[in-house]
Enzyme design. Structure first.
Site, PDB file in Angstrom:
ATOM      1  N   ASP A 119     -10.638  -5.312  -3.152  1.00 25.57           N
ATOM      2  CA  ASP A 119     -10.261  -3.752  -2.384  1.00 25.57           C
ATOM      3  C   ASP A 119     -11.246  -3.133  -2.329  1.00 25.57           C
ATOM      4  OD1 ASP A 119      -8.273  -2.482  -1.558  1.00 25.57           O
ATOM      5  OD2 ASP A 119      -6.542  -3.457  -1.736  1.00 25.57           O
ATOM      6  N   HIS A 166      -7.964  -5.330   1.222  1.00 30.24           N
ATOM      7  CA  HIS A 166      -6.827  -4.861   1.261  1.00 30.24           C
ATOM      8  C   HIS A 166      -6.012  -5.251   2.566  1.00 30.24           C
ATOM      9  CE1 HIS A 166      -3.896  -1.216   0.685  1.00 30.24           C
ATOM     10  NE2 HIS A 166      -4.114  -0.965   1.921  1.00 30.24           N
ATOM     11  N   SER A 205       1.449  -1.196   0.196  1.00 26.29           N
ATOM     12  CA  SER A 205       0.097   0.058   0.383  1.00 26.29           C
ATOM     13  C   SER A 205       0.957   1.528   0.220  1.00 26.29           C
ATOM     14  CB  SER A 205      -1.137  -0.279   1.201  1.00 26.29           C
ATOM     15  OG  SER A 205      -2.151   0.978   0.788  1.00 26.29           O
TER      16      SER A 205
END
Length: 422
Positions: A364, A395, A187
């Site tokens: 996600d 996620h 991320s």
């Protein structure tokens, strides 16, 4: 025309809301002592620091101190000895970088059978785990006090990419004797890598392979309503929060962190509620039963959220309003002063010359598949883009799932092997 009394009331109301929200975002609660947490039944893993936690499972780790060019002091960890590797480590080393509001714990909190750092160490990789400025392992500075100096918190992904990641790369290479390393980012840990390549391309040349897990760049299509609301609240009221001295958000020991650490370990019911809240935060289209276990949830809330700056959260609020991956937008007038243009410059994704492997989840809600596709189309050296072969993969699964050993690890291992020597 509103009366002075009405205007005064509105100012007081807004100020009260700002202070109240700011308190929840950043203010330390009455800290619960370790002995009290133990007596209340907090899981032991949630109370341990990185070296203690890895040692509990038979892995020996070292803590290293890295000082950035702008004098931030960061702790970085190295898994020196793996439980299931009994031969020489592969080379070059692997640097793993966490996401927003996380720390190096994100790679180990799911336990030795699922934590990606454990899996890579057992495969005999030389694993190093970084921490960014502002989390509880990066809350020090050579001259600034994070508790009293507002300037400490004047950063966003720009500074993390320009200073933190390069400092860790230099430290690892200096200590291992290699010219290059391999990089695994999750991320924000990907976004800051792209910033580094844009702003300091000479450091991009020090990386052989970049593995991008749910890579965050622009977040125009982010579906998480909670994440949008929180980050855009930070953006809208950043100046107001700052006036009241609120510059750090979601730090360890804050109301949010202490509450969830307490609440999520109370009972099976509260554990289930916490799992539901995680799904709501991720805005998943469907739940993923068994992926992140209750045990993992109870451990991770002891280390999450780990803290960042209000300015960084405000920048994420901006990233959901633009189709560009760009620097902080201060408004056209201030942009002219800071950048020499009315619009903030875009980060140069074309500068990411390093080979990239990308893995993402179809479910996600934070890093949307459309934004992943947009990002990958702009990187010049993409080796493979692989959706995880599980339609429910979201996620948080990327680092906390019990299925990592067969959903994520094999592909990461496959490409790392191509860029390492036994």
């Amino acid at each position: 025309m509103p009366s002075k009394r009405v205007n005064t009331f509105n100012v007081i109301l807004i100020s009260t809301v700002v202070v109240g929200v700011g308190y929840v975002l950043s203010t330390p609660w009455l800290p619960i002592k370790l002995e009290v947490k133990q007596s209340l039944g907090y899981p032991k893993d949630s109370l341990l620091n990185f070296t203690e936690l890895t040692g509990r499972y038979g892995y020996s780790s070292e803590e290293h101190t890295v000082v950035t060019e702008d004098a931030y002091i960061l702790s970085m960890f190295r898994i020196a000895k793996a439980k299931n590797c009994h031969k020489r480590k592969r080379s070059p080393p692997v640097l793993m970088m966490h996401g927003l509001l996380l720390s190096s714990h994100t790679w180990i909190d799911s336990g030795p059978n699922a934590g990606l750092a454990y899996l890579l160490a057992d495969a005999c990789y030389d694993v190093w785990l970084g921490n960014t400025r502002g989390n509880y392992y990066g809350r020090r500075h050579m001259t600034l006090n994070p508790d009293t100096d507002k300037k400490f918190w004047d950063f966003y992904i720009e500074e993390i990419g320009k200073y933190d990641v390069p400092a860790m790369i230099d430290y690892i290479l200096d200590n291992t004797g290699f010219d290059k390393l391999n990089y695994v980012g999750f991320s924000q840990g990907c976004g800051t890598f792209f910033v580094m390549c844009s702003e300091r391309p000479e450091y991009c040349d020090k990386v052989q392979l970049m593995t991008a897990l749910a890579p965050a760049s622009r977040q125009y299509h982010t579906q998480s309503k909670i994440f949008r609301a929180v980050t855009q609240l930070c953006e809208r009221f950043e100046n107001s929060f700052s006036l009241y001295g609120l510059s750090e958000v979601f730090g360890a020991g804050s109301v949010t962190q202490e509450f969830f650490a307490f609440f999520c370990q109370l009972s099976d019911i509260t554990e289930s509620i916490c799992e539901t809240l995680m799904n709501v935060f991720d805005h998943v289209h469907s739940s993923h039963p068994g992926s992140i276990t209750n045990d993992t949830t109870r451990v991770l809330v002891g280390h999450f959220p780990a803290g960042t700056s209000l300015h960084n959260m405000a920048r994420y609020g901006q990233s959901m309003k633009t189709k560009r991956f760009q620097k902080f937008d201060y408004g056209s007038e201030q942009n002219l002063v800071v950048y020499g243009s009315e619009e903030p410059p875009e980060y140069k994704l074309s500068a990411v010359k390093v080979p990239v492997l990308c893995l993402y989840g179809k479910n996600d809600g934070l890093v949307d598949t459309k934004d992943v596709a947009w990002l990958m189309s702009r990187l010049p050296n993409v080796l493979e883009v692989m959706p995880v072969d599980d339609p429910h993969w979201n996620h948080m699964d990327m680092t906390y799932s019990q299925y990592t050993s067969y959903a994520i690890f094999p592909k990461v291992h496959e490409y790392l092997l191509k860029y390492t020597e036994a």
